[in-house]
Design a protein around this motif. Structure first.
Motif, mmCIF file in Angstrom:
data_model
loop_
_atom_site.group_PDB
_atom_site.id
_atom_site.type_symbol
_atom_site.label_atom_id
_atom_site.label_comp_id
_atom_site.label_asym_id
_atom_site.label_seq_id
_atom_site.Cartn_x
_atom_site.Cartn_y
_atom_site.Cartn_z
ATOM 1 N N VAL A 16 53.315 37.921 46.471
ATOM 2 C CA VAL A 16 53.245 37.936 45.015
ATOM 3 C C VAL A 16 51.785 37.822 44.585
ATOM 4 O O VAL A 16 51.331 38.507 43.680
ATOM 5 C CB VAL A 16 54.042 36.761 44.421
ATOM 6 C CG1 VAL A 16 54.228 36.953 42.933
ATOM 7 C CG2 VAL A 16 55.391 36.636 45.105
ATOM 8 N N LEU A 17 51.056 36.946 45.282
ATOM 9 C CA LEU A 17 49.627 36.780 45.022
ATOM 10 C C LEU A 17 48.890 36.882 46.357
ATOM 11 O O LEU A 17 49.337 36.331 47.361
ATOM 12 C CB LEU A 17 49.340 35.409 44.400
ATOM 13 C CG LEU A 17 49.893 35.162 42.986
ATOM 14 C CD1 LEU A 17 49.596 33.726 42.574
ATOM 15 C CD2 LEU A 17 49.304 36.144 41.999
ATOM 16 N N ASP A 18 47.792 37.596 46.350
ATOM 17 C CA ASP A 18 47.088 37.809 47.599
ATOM 18 C C ASP A 18 45.616 37.444 47.425
ATOM 19 O O ASP A 18 44.842 38.203 46.841
ATOM 20 C CB ASP A 18 47.256 39.282 48.004
ATOM 21 C CG ASP A 18 46.767 39.529 49.419
ATOM 22 O OD1 ASP A 18 46.324 38.547 50.064
ATOM 23 O OD2 ASP A 18 46.826 40.678 49.873
ATOM 24 N N ASN A 19 45.291 36.244 47.896
ATOM 25 C CA ASN A 19 43.895 35.829 47.947
ATOM 26 C C ASN A 19 43.164 35.972 46.603
ATOM 27 O O ASN A 19 42.150 36.638 46.507
ATOM 28 C CB ASN A 19 43.179 36.666 49.026
ATOM 29 C CG ASN A 19 42.009 35.887 49.598
ATOM 30 O OD1 ASN A 19 41.978 34.658 49.518
ATOM 31 N ND2 ASN A 19 41.048 36.606 50.156
ATOM 32 N N SER A 38 52.338 42.772 38.620
ATOM 33 C CA SER A 38 51.066 42.665 39.339
ATOM 34 C C SER A 38 50.751 41.225 39.699
ATOM 35 O O SER A 38 49.799 40.954 40.411
ATOM 36 C CB SER A 38 49.940 43.253 38.493
ATOM 37 O OG SER A 38 49.868 42.569 37.263
ATOM 38 N N GLY A 39 51.539 40.264 39.206
ATOM 39 C CA GLY A 39 51.342 38.872 39.574
ATOM 40 C C GLY A 39 50.561 38.067 38.555
ATOM 41 O O GLY A 39 50.275 36.894 38.778
ATOM 42 N N THR A 188 38.824 26.854 25.466
ATOM 43 C CA THR A 188 38.879 27.515 26.762
ATOM 44 C C THR A 188 40.254 28.182 26.885
ATOM 45 O O THR A 188 41.270 27.520 26.720
ATOM 46 C CB THR A 188 38.734 26.477 27.903
ATOM 47 O OG1 THR A 188 37.580 25.694 27.632
ATOM 48 C CG2 THR A 188 38.637 27.150 29.246
ATOM 49 N N MET A 189 40.281 29.498 27.153
ATOM 50 C CA MET A 189 41.562 30.192 27.138
ATOM 51 C C MET A 189 41.708 31.175 28.298
ATOM 52 O O MET A 189 40.785 31.901 28.630
ATOM 53 C CB MET A 189 41.728 30.981 25.816
ATOM 54 C CG MET A 189 41.897 30.108 24.591
ATOM 55 S SD MET A 189 41.599 30.964 23.029
ATOM 56 C CE MET A 189 43.008 32.025 22.896
ATOM 57 N N ALA A 190 42.907 31.187 28.887
ATOM 58 C CA ALA A 190 43.280 32.242 29.835
ATOM 59 C C ALA A 190 44.467 32.955 29.213
ATOM 60 O O ALA A 190 45.475 32.334 28.934
ATOM 61 C CB ALA A 190 43.652 31.656 31.178
ATOM 62 N N VAL A 191 44.320 34.250 28.968
ATOM 63 C CA VAL A 191 45.334 34.975 28.214
ATOM 64 C C VAL A 191 45.826 36.184 28.997
ATOM 65 O O VAL A 191 45.066 37.104 29.273
ATOM 66 C CB VAL A 191 44.769 35.459 26.857
ATOM 67 C CG1 VAL A 191 45.878 36.079 26.019
ATOM 68 C CG2 VAL A 191 44.088 34.322 26.114
ATOM 69 N N VAL A 192 47.112 36.169 29.363
ATOM 70 C CA VAL A 192 47.717 37.361 29.957
ATOM 71 C C VAL A 192 48.216 38.210 28.805
ATOM 72 O O VAL A 192 49.070 37.781 28.034
ATOM 73 C CB VAL A 192 48.889 36.985 30.878
ATOM 74 C CG1 VAL A 192 49.617 38.246 31.349
ATOM 75 C CG2 VAL A 192 48.405 36.180 32.066
ATOM 76 N N THR A 193 47.655 39.393 28.631
ATOM 77 C CA THR A 193 48.077 40.237 27.509
ATOM 78 C C THR A 193 47.651 41.681 27.721
ATOM 79 O O THR A 193 46.763 41.969 28.533
ATOM 80 C CB THR A 193 47.472 39.718 26.183
ATOM 81 O OG1 THR A 193 47.988 40.497 25.106
ATOM 82 C CG2 THR A 193 45.960 39.828 26.181
ATOM 83 N N MET A 209 44.502 42.877 37.347
ATOM 84 C CA MET A 209 45.263 42.592 38.574
ATOM 85 C C MET A 209 46.198 43.742 38.904
ATOM 86 O O MET A 209 46.725 44.417 38.009
ATOM 87 C CB MET A 209 46.103 41.322 38.411
ATOM 88 C CG MET A 209 45.289 40.048 38.405
ATOM 89 S SD MET A 209 46.354 38.586 38.344
ATOM 90 C CE MET A 209 47.041 38.593 39.996
ATOM 91 N N ASP A 210 46.413 43.964 40.197
ATOM 92 C CA ASP A 210 47.381 44.963 40.633
ATOM 93 C C ASP A 210 47.938 44.528 41.975
ATOM 94 O O ASP A 210 47.185 44.130 42.863
ATOM 95 C CB ASP A 210 46.714 46.338 40.726
ATOM 96 C CG ASP A 210 47.745 47.452 40.869
ATOM 97 O OD1 ASP A 210 48.930 47.205 40.552
ATOM 98 O OD2 ASP A 210 47.360 48.550 41.293
#
Lengths: 242, 219, 241
Positions: A16-19, A38-39, A188-193, A209-210
């Motif tokens: 699911v997640l790679d390094n 893409s995880g 401080t923000m992390a936004v998946v969009t 990400m892919d």
């Protein structure tokens, strides 16, 4: 502030997640995008320990997330999170939603929690709706309440997991407006969009990400100017076509 | 505690118990079959636009569902001979009681299955030019049947367990046969634990099978 | 049918009237006490199956499968005829000699434990029907897993299962009739007894039937009110059935 180092996650043989490695400094706004599956949602949920990961390390404000001895509730209380499907608690009014964790986690008294809720509802323009239940609010209003609920904890950082994907088009702006103001205030923000307009306006960096890997991590200007990877180019041309 | 467990009693009474089991299975199969037929008829009437009929069925269903099965068995056991004026074997009176009782439950399951298909599906079928019966036949029923089959099967497993209630009119099903042996040989532990175990194995496997089916065909 | 001798007044004569009253009382008493066992126990078992702890889930699953795959009547016989034999000696002596109303309490225990398995399934499905995101949202705010259950999953879950829990309560009320097989004089057995003494079968069974239906109707009415009162604004009630 947030330090993701070589994080991998896999179920039997499926990665699911790679390094993945990613660092977000104080006051920085990072937009994470990529095709579905893409995880990116998994990665952001690893940051506050909602998703366990198999390898690597994540530290928030110097505290290790994967460590068994870490008091996760205490850590999570300091990071706000906003979900794709809002996840307001249906049996509580907007005000009660905002007050719950203040009282049960931060042990604020009723008056203080209520004051805070009122102040935040004012800020997002929903002061008149304090007594309404989630089912009585529109999607956009619910998501704004959800943001207020997270802010009530005075978080040191905010995580957004596709906050506008479940919204009707006409409601997206009202939510993005709140987020833009927050970014400009220095959160401080992390936004998946996939909202590239938002990224252009306030992001410092864009992460692409892919298939579970971070393909590109670049300053905004660079990313929108000339993305290095072919996959990111393809992705951008697809979502910017219309 | 099982040192004194007497397997001989079980082995000796095996043919007798098997006779009981046959009656249990026979009763279950007939009651499930009859209940399904009557239940389908009731469900169709219940969903029909003819108000008085559908209300009468609703009343019947709610009435039977608020009664204990044992009382229903007693009703038919005493009612049928008096109404028909002839003596009916307890097997048939009990069978009729089961069919009437189960039909009430089955009809609710079937009705819920049909109502669970979204109205938009019917609209879409009609918009394609299908006639209402065609829409029912090709669009609604296939989905409805998928929804209700697992529930109907689960209800039938409950039915199998419920047949043990024929004990109250002295019909020799599996449990009653075991009770007879238990009393005769004074061996309640062996007999009742065996009955419990046999039902546990049969019903557990059956419900696992239903689950498997549900997943395999994503019912 | 025309030859049937109606004899309603006989039901008002003693001892028959008293039989019906005491039978009805016993039925209600069995149902209420058994429910008092089934509801908390079933909730605990059902919740165990929604936790993330494998061994707790296993215990919960084993309990449910054991109690729902054996006919209730067989369970009744096991509790009444088998369990006292398997108890340690002095317990066994106490149960057989000194325990007051052994049939009554055996029936209550049996019904309570059986109904708990049904309650457990309702509670589990109620909790599992809540989207996973709700649990995540609670945890993300810093609530502990226990707090997530207490403030979010339980209040929402129990509201949605009021209708199925209502039918489970009515189930225990109807199933209390099985107590007659071990000699408890509840409503159905009293009706049966009156039939045997007076041959007024219709009158006796009709009276019992009406009483069962009345309680069912009453409980459904009450629970609809409860459901309406506890309904979350803006959502649709499913309606007790």
């Amino acid at each position: 502030m947030i330090e993701v180092k070589n994080v991998s996650k896999w179920y039997s043989s499926f990665r699911v997640l790679d390094n993945c490695s990613l660092a977000i400094a104080k006051g920085e706004v990072v937009v994470i995008c990529g095709p579905s599956g893409s995880g990116k949602s998994t990665l952001i949920k690893c940051i506050n320990g909602l998703e366990p990961f198999t390898q690597g390390s994540i530290a928030v404000d110097g505290i290790s997330v994967g460590d068994r001895s870490t008091n996760l509730p205490k850590l999570r209380a300091r990071i706000g999170m906003v979900f794709q499907n809002f996840e307001l608690f249906p049996h509580m009014t907007a005000r009660q939603n905002i007050m719950l964790a203040q009282q049960k986690v931060l042990n604020r008294d009723n008056a203080a929690a209520d004051r805070k809720a009122q102040e935040l509802l004012d800020r997002i323009g929903l002061a008149d709706h304090a007594g309404k239940y989630p089912a009585q609010l529109s999607g956009g209003q619910q998501q704004r309440v959800a943001i207020a609920r997270a802010l009530a904890m005075d978080p040191i950082a905010m995580l957004f997991d596709e906050p506008t994907s479940a919204l009707d088009p006409e409601m997206i702006t009202e939510v993005l407006d709140v987020m833009v103001r927050l970014a400009l205030d220095g959160m401080t923000m992390a936004v998946v969009t996939h909202e590239m307009g938002f990224a252009r306006k306030v992001a410092h960096r864009v992460v692409f990400m892919d298939q579970g890997t971070i393909v590109e991590d670049a300053p905004k200007e660079e990313f929108f100017g000339t993305p290095r990877s072919e996959r990111a180019q393809q992705f951008l041309s697809k979502i910017l076509q219309h | 505690m099982f040192a004194g467990f007497d397997f001989d009693v079980l082995i000796k009474s095996l043919p007798f118990l098997w006779l009981g089991m046959q009656l249990t299975l026979q009763l279950t199969v007939l009651a499930v079959g009859g209940g399904l037929i009557l239940g389908t008829v009731l469900a169709v009437i219940r969903l029909s636009p003819i108000k008085p009929l559908s209300m009468a069925v609703a009343a019947y269903v709610n009435f039977l569902r608020s009664m204990p099965l044992i009382l229903v068995i007693f009703w038919f056991y005493t009612l049928i001979p008096r109404v028909t004026g002839t003596s009916v074997s307890s097997f048939y009176s009990v069978l009729i009681a089961f069919i009437m009782f189960e039909a009430a439950y089955y009809s609710e399951i079937i009705r819920a299955g049909i109502s669970s298909v979204r109205r938009g599906q019917i609209s879409a079928a009609l918009a394609l030019g299908l006639t209402p019966p065609q829409a029912m036949r090709y669009v609604v029923l296939p989905q409805a049947v998928r929804n209700m089959i697992p529930v109907l099967l689960t209800q039938s497993i409950i039915m199998l367990q419920d047949t043990s209630l024929v004990y109250v009119v002295g019909l020799r099903d599996f449990l009653t046969s075991a009770e007879i042996v238990a009393g005769r040989d004074n061996r309640p532990i062996e007999l009742y634990l065996t009955v419990a175990l046999v039902f546990l194995v049969v019903c557990f496997s059956a419900s696992r099978l239903v689950n498997l089916m549900r997943r395999r065909y994503s019912l | 049918m025309g030859a049937y001798n109606w004899n309603w007044p006989i039901l008002l004569k003693e001892p028959y009237f008293g039989w019906i009253v005491s039978g009805f009382g016993n039925t209600c008493l069995i149902a209420v006490i058994a429910w008092a066992i089934a509801f908390p126990l079933g909730s605990a078992v059902g919740l165990a199956r929604t936790t993330e702890l494998p061994w707790l889930r296993l215990i919960g699953t084993a309990y449910v499968e054991l109690f729902r795959n054996i006919p209730l009547l067989a369970q009744m016989f096991v509790w009444y005829y088998v369990v006292p034999e398997l108890l340690p000696n002095d317990w066994s002596q106490w149960v057989k000699r000194d325990m007051p109303y052994p049939q009554f309490y055996t029936a209550v225990l049996c019904l309570g434990l059986y109904t708990a398995s049904r309650v457990a399934e309702q509670v589990r499905s109620g909790i599992e029907a809540i989207p996973r995101g709700q649990r995540h949202a609670g945890l993300a705010m810093g609530l502990t897993p226990g707090q997530v259950y207490r403030y979010i999953l339980l209040p929402v879950g129990y509201r949605t299962i009021i209708p199925p829990l209502t039918s489970d309560f009515l189930g225990v009320f109807k199933n209390s009739s099985l107590a007659l097989t071990i000699g408890v004089l509840e409503l159905t057995s009293q009706a049966r007894q009156i039939e045997e003494y007076t041959f007024a079968a219709f009158e006796a069974f009709a009276t019992a039937t009406v009483l069962y239906c009345m309680v069912t109707g009453l409980v459904i009415l009450i629970m609809r009110q409860v459901e309406r009162r506890t309904r979350i604004a803006g959502t649709i009630a499913l309606g007790a059935s």
